[in-house]
Scaffold this motif. Structure first.
Motif, PDB file in Angstrom:
ATOM      1  N   LEU A  84     -14.605 -37.913  12.648  1.00  0.00           N
ATOM      2  CA  LEU A  84     -14.102 -36.538  12.773  1.00  0.00           C
ATOM      3  C   LEU A  84     -13.163 -36.403  13.971  1.00  0.00           C
ATOM      4  CD1 LEU A  84     -17.468 -34.755  11.960  1.00  0.00           C
ATOM      5  CD2 LEU A  84     -15.416 -34.678  10.533  1.00  0.00           C
ATOM      6  N   VAL A  85     -13.498 -37.051  15.066  1.00  0.00           N
ATOM      7  CA  VAL A  85     -12.636 -36.999  16.247  1.00  0.00           C
ATOM      8  C   VAL A  85     -11.277 -37.644  15.950  1.00  0.00           C
ATOM      9  CG1 VAL A  85     -12.361 -37.866  18.612  1.00  0.00           C
ATOM     10  CG2 VAL A  85     -14.538 -36.857  17.885  1.00  0.00           C
ATOM     11  N   ALA A  86     -11.291 -38.724  15.195  1.00  0.00           N
ATOM     12  CA  ALA A  86     -10.031 -39.389  14.840  1.00  0.00           C
ATOM     13  C   ALA A  86      -9.152 -38.474  13.996  1.00  0.00           C
ATOM     14  CB  ALA A  86     -10.319 -40.696  14.105  1.00  0.00           C
ATOM     15  N   LEU A  87      -9.752 -37.748  13.056  1.00  0.00           N
ATOM     16  CA  LEU A  87      -8.987 -36.821  12.226  1.00  0.00           C
ATOM     17  C   LEU A  87      -8.324 -35.753  13.085  1.00  0.00           C
ATOM     18  CD1 LEU A  87     -11.442 -36.269   9.233  1.00  0.00           C
ATOM     19  CD2 LEU A  87      -9.316 -37.580   9.206  1.00  0.00           C
ATOM     20  N   ALA A  88      -8.994 -35.376  14.153  1.00  0.00           N
ATOM     21  CA  ALA A  88      -8.514 -34.283  15.002  1.00  0.00           C
ATOM     22  C   ALA A  88      -7.248 -34.644  15.773  1.00  0.00           C
ATOM     23  CB  ALA A  88      -9.610 -33.856  15.974  1.00  0.00           C
ATOM     24  N   ARG A  89      -6.825 -35.896  15.707  1.00  0.00           N
ATOM     25  CA  ARG A  89      -5.592 -36.270  16.399  1.00  0.00           C
ATOM     26  C   ARG A  89      -4.355 -35.728  15.695  1.00  0.00           C
ATOM     27  NH1 ARG A  89      -8.176 -41.748  16.561  1.00  0.00           N
ATOM     28  NH2 ARG A  89      -9.407 -41.796  18.481  1.00  0.00           N
ATOM     29  N   HIS A  90      -4.496 -35.365  14.437  1.00  0.00           N
ATOM     30  CA  HIS A  90      -3.348 -34.807  13.714  1.00  0.00           C
ATOM     31  C   HIS A  90      -2.986 -33.454  14.319  1.00  0.00           C
ATOM     32  CE1 HIS A  90      -0.938 -33.051  10.512  1.00  0.00           C
ATOM     33  NE2 HIS A  90      -0.806 -34.255   9.992  1.00  0.00           N
ATOM     34  N   PRO A  91      -1.695 -33.184  14.538  1.00  0.00           N
ATOM     35  CA  PRO A  91      -1.319 -31.942  15.233  1.00  0.00           C
ATOM     36  C   PRO A  91      -1.669 -30.660  14.481  1.00  0.00           C
ATOM     37  CG  PRO A  91       0.625 -33.133  14.451  1.00  0.00           C
ATOM     38  CD  PRO A  91      -0.534 -34.059  14.306  1.00  0.00           C
ATOM     39  N   LYS A  92      -1.853 -30.735  13.160  1.00  0.00           N
ATOM     40  CA  LYS A  92      -2.186 -29.518  12.404  1.00  0.00           C
ATOM     41  C   LYS A  92      -3.651 -29.486  11.974  1.00  0.00           C
ATOM     42  CE  LYS A  92       1.015 -27.371  10.012  1.00  0.00           C
ATOM     43  NZ  LYS A  92       1.960 -27.041   8.909  1.00  0.00           N
ATOM     44  N   PHE A  93      -4.459 -30.411  12.492  1.00  0.00           N
ATOM     45  CA  PHE A  93      -5.907 -30.389  12.258  1.00  0.00           C
ATOM     46  C   PHE A  93      -6.526 -29.475  13.301  1.00  0.00           C
ATOM     47  CE2 PHE A  93     -10.274 -31.738  12.658  1.00  0.00           C
ATOM     48  CZ  PHE A  93     -10.649 -32.163  11.392  1.00  0.00           C
ATOM     49  N   VAL A  94      -7.118 -28.359  12.858  1.00  0.00           N
ATOM     50  CA  VAL A  94      -7.451 -27.296  13.815  1.00  0.00           C
ATOM     51  C   VAL A  94      -8.932 -26.913  13.872  1.00  0.00           C
ATOM     52  CG1 VAL A  94      -5.123 -26.338  13.684  1.00  0.00           C
ATOM     53  CG2 VAL A  94      -6.893 -25.460  12.133  1.00  0.00           C
ATOM     54  N   GLY A  95      -9.784 -27.521  13.038  1.00  0.00           N
ATOM     55  CA  GLY A  95     -11.195 -27.147  13.041  1.00  0.00           C
ATOM     56  C   GLY A  95     -12.068 -28.227  12.436  1.00  0.00           C
ATOM     57  N   ILE A  96     -13.362 -28.185  12.746  1.00  0.00           N
ATOM     58  CA  ILE A  96     -14.342 -29.154  12.246  1.00  0.00           C
ATOM     59  C   ILE A  96     -15.207 -28.473  11.190  1.00  0.00           C
ATOM     60  CG2 ILE A  96     -16.265 -30.662  12.854  1.00  0.00           C
ATOM     61  CD1 ILE A  96     -13.682 -31.552  14.165  1.00  0.00           C
ATOM     62  N   GLY A  97     -15.105 -28.917   9.960  1.00  0.00           N
ATOM     63  CA  GLY A  97     -15.910 -28.350   8.882  1.00  0.00           C
ATOM     64  C   GLY A  97     -15.059 -28.026   7.666  1.00  0.00           C
ATOM     65  N   GLU A  98     -15.657 -27.512   6.562  1.00  0.00           N
ATOM     66  CA  GLU A  98     -16.837 -26.732   6.788  1.00  0.00           C
ATOM     67  C   GLU A  98     -18.084 -27.582   6.670  1.00  0.00           C
ATOM     68  OE1 GLU A  98     -17.906 -23.912   3.266  1.00  0.00           O
ATOM     69  OE2 GLU A  98     -15.787 -24.460   2.931  1.00  0.00           O
ATOM     70  N   THR A  99     -19.046 -27.217   7.469  1.00  0.00           N
ATOM     71  CA  THR A  99     -20.355 -27.843   7.490  1.00  0.00           C
ATOM     72  C   THR A  99     -21.371 -26.705   7.471  1.00  0.00           C
ATOM     73  OG1 THR A  99     -21.789 -29.369   8.718  1.00  0.00           O
ATOM     74  CG2 THR A  99     -20.364 -27.930  10.019  1.00  0.00           C
TER      75      THR A  99
END
Length: 269
Positions: A84-99
């Motif tokens: 999940l942290v790796a995905l967050a490196r994308h500049p338009k990735f703005v949230g974690i979930g939905e969970t």
């Protein structure tokens, strides 16, 4: 959209779902015309991230988030914090979930859902991105886990499509979290839910569609789409005794505060 159309954000939709196949250009154009200048499209199974990411890359108003939906937690590979942290490196990735937790349809996988939820919380804590929570028929466990994890270390969160109890709303607000109004809040029979929202600080309110689901009146029973956020937001304005322009501006400020990465990306664009 004209210059005086109030701007709002659909903080939760699913633009990768087949309901929108071959029509995304028109769907997004209609959203912008209605004043919906930003949309967060949510990936609910991590193996589908490439398709969701492509939508965000293609359309300027679209941002994305990703996680494992609780109803899929038992059938999907368990996410990892590193993933999940790796995905967050994308500049338009703005949230974690939905969970989250859903005991209405998938109570048999409660323990797996809880493990998955805690992993997503850890990723939200590490990235500083907001956690996006789906909660259904699991209020006690949800409140307990959110509070337990918050004591471990602070994180931010939105209770997406909030339609749970006043007790869970209060627990979320007390932790500094946000509540998101979906089309459910606009249904005629949802007066009790509207009263719950009315007890929350307006500074903690977002609006969303959860498209293609839960279309608000006058489109109830039809496919929902981001343009319809405006209908729910008008109901929200009534709930808080505000005119639509002021409520829209407040929800924009709320979104910018919580989804800071989307606000920063837009400011830099």
């Amino acid at each position: 959209m004209t210059d005086d159309t109030p701007q709002i954000t659909d903080s939760h939709c699913h633009l990768d779902f087949p309901d929108f196949a071959n029509e995304l250009d028109q769907v997004i154009d209609r959203a912008v015309t209605a004043g919906v200048t930003r949309m967060v499209t949510i990936c609910t199974r991590l193996r589908q991230v490439p398709q969701v990411r492509e939508i965000a890359d293609t359309y300027d108003p679209v941002f994305f988030a990703a996680g494992t939906h609780p109803m899929s937690a038992a059938e999907e590979p368990m996410a990892t914090v590193d993933e999940l942290v790796a995905l967050a490196r994308h500049p338009k990735f703005v949230g974690i979930g939905e969970t989250g937790l859903d005991y209405h349809y998938t109570a048999e996988s409660a323990s797996v859902q809880q493990d998955s939820l805690r992993i997503h919380i850890a990723a939200a804590r590490e990235t500083g991105l907001p956690l996006i929570i789906h909660a259904r028929a699991a209020d006690d466990d949800m409140a307990r886990i959110l509070a337990e994890e918050h004591r471990v270390g602070a994180y931010t969160c939105v209770m997406h499509c909030f339609s749970s109890s006043a007790e869970l709303a209060r627990a979320a607000i007390d932790l500094g979290f946000y509540l998101s109004m979906s089309g459910i809040a606009a249904f005629p029979k949802s007066q009790e839910l509207r009263e719950i929202f009315a007890t929350a600080p307006v500074e903690r309110i977002l609006v969303e569609t959860d498209a293609p689901y839960l279309a608000p009146p006058p489109h109830r029973g039809k496919r929902n789409e981001p343009a319809f956020t405006a209908h729910t937001a008008r109901v929200g304005a009534d709930v808080f005794g505000m005119d639509y322009t002021a409520f829209a501006a407040q929800t924009q400020a709320n979104f910018d505060r919580l989804f800071w990465k989307a606000a920063a990306w837009q400011a830099a664009a």
